[in-house]
Scaffold this motif. Sequence first.
Motif, PDB file in Angstrom:
ATOM      1  N   PRO A  61      67.997 -37.796  12.499  1.00  0.00           N
ATOM      2  CA  PRO A  61      68.715 -36.696  12.062  1.00  0.00           C
ATOM      3  C   PRO A  61      68.340 -35.466  12.918  1.00  0.00           C
ATOM      4  N   LYS A  62      67.038 -35.263  13.019  1.00  0.00           N
ATOM      5  CA  LYS A  62      66.383 -33.978  13.484  1.00  0.00           C
ATOM      6  C   LYS A  62      67.022 -33.914  15.080  1.00  0.00           C
ATOM      7  N   THR A  69      67.631 -33.127   4.148  1.00  0.00           N
ATOM      8  CA  THR A  69      67.987 -34.254   3.375  1.00  0.00           C
ATOM      9  C   THR A  69      68.097 -33.637   2.092  1.00  0.00           C
ATOM     10  N   PHE A  70      69.116 -34.081   1.254  1.00  0.00           N
ATOM     11  CA  PHE A  70      68.957 -33.603  -0.398  1.00  0.00           C
ATOM     12  C   PHE A  70      69.439 -34.981  -0.950  1.00  0.00           C
ATOM     13  N   ARG A 116      72.770 -29.477   8.195  1.00  0.00           N
ATOM     14  CA  ARG A 116      71.810 -28.718   9.170  1.00  0.00           C
ATOM     15  C   ARG A 116      70.815 -27.902   8.569  1.00  0.00           C
ATOM     16  N   GLY A 117      71.111 -26.999   7.523  1.00  0.00           N
ATOM     17  CA  GLY A 117      70.482 -26.159   6.641  1.00  0.00           C
ATOM     18  C   GLY A 117      70.813 -25.692   5.242  1.00  0.00           C
ATOM     19  N   ALA A 123      77.709 -24.578   1.254  1.00  0.00           N
ATOM     20  CA  ALA A 123      79.053 -24.715   1.110  1.00  0.00           C
ATOM     21  C   ALA A 123      79.349 -26.196   0.771  1.00  0.00           C
ATOM     22  N   PHE A 124      78.621 -27.022   0.953  1.00  0.00           N
ATOM     23  CA  PHE A 124      78.963 -28.440   0.574  1.00  0.00           C
ATOM     24  C   PHE A 124      78.881 -28.367  -1.035  1.00  0.00           C
ATOM     25  N   THR A 125      77.988 -27.760  -1.612  1.00  0.00           N
ATOM     26  CA  THR A 125      77.937 -27.718  -3.217  1.00  0.00           C
ATOM     27  C   THR A 125      79.057 -26.952  -3.915  1.00  0.00           C
ATOM     28  N   ARG A 126      79.455 -25.908  -3.212  1.00  0.00           N
ATOM     29  CA  ARG A 126      80.804 -25.230  -3.420  1.00  0.00           C
ATOM     30  C   ARG A 126      81.987 -25.912  -3.441  1.00  0.00           C
TER      31      ARG A 126
END
Length: 158
Positions: A61-62, A69-70, A116-117, A123-126
């Motif tokens: 990924p890096k 990663t979450f 990426r950060g 934005a994903f959680t929204r």
Amino acid sequence: MPAVDLDDLDHAILRRLQEDSRTIAETIGAQVGLSAAAVQRRIKRLRSAGVIAREVAVLDPKAVGIAMTFVVAVEMEREQLDVLDTFRKQALGDSAVQQCYYVTGAADFILVVQCRGMSEFDAFTRRMFFQNGEVRHFTTSVVMDRVKVGLALPLDSG
């Protein structure tokens, strides 16, 4: 899919393919005691039976700019089939979701999310959670270190 009857040679071949799917049949055959043609026939059967589901390149990924990663536990408002199916489809359609599990316990789903950060994760959680009225609660853990990441299944004999 029902379990496929696999013998010790199938397990040996699958272990080697899980390590490196580009290993040629001649090399595998020498390691397991079969001809290259016999290995190729077995691999073809394993693919046809769906035992070998996909062969993919695993990326760092890096190296491709995905630094974070979450792990996210998601609790739905209601556990009804239409609600669960809608969330499944949403997770399947989002490229940030690397893995999605429907689980027992306090959460309904566990997601592994790559971004990426933090701004990309925000934005994903929204879009995944705040815009979905069926999500009751979500809890996020930020991965500090990727200690072990793998897809290989334990095919130990016995």
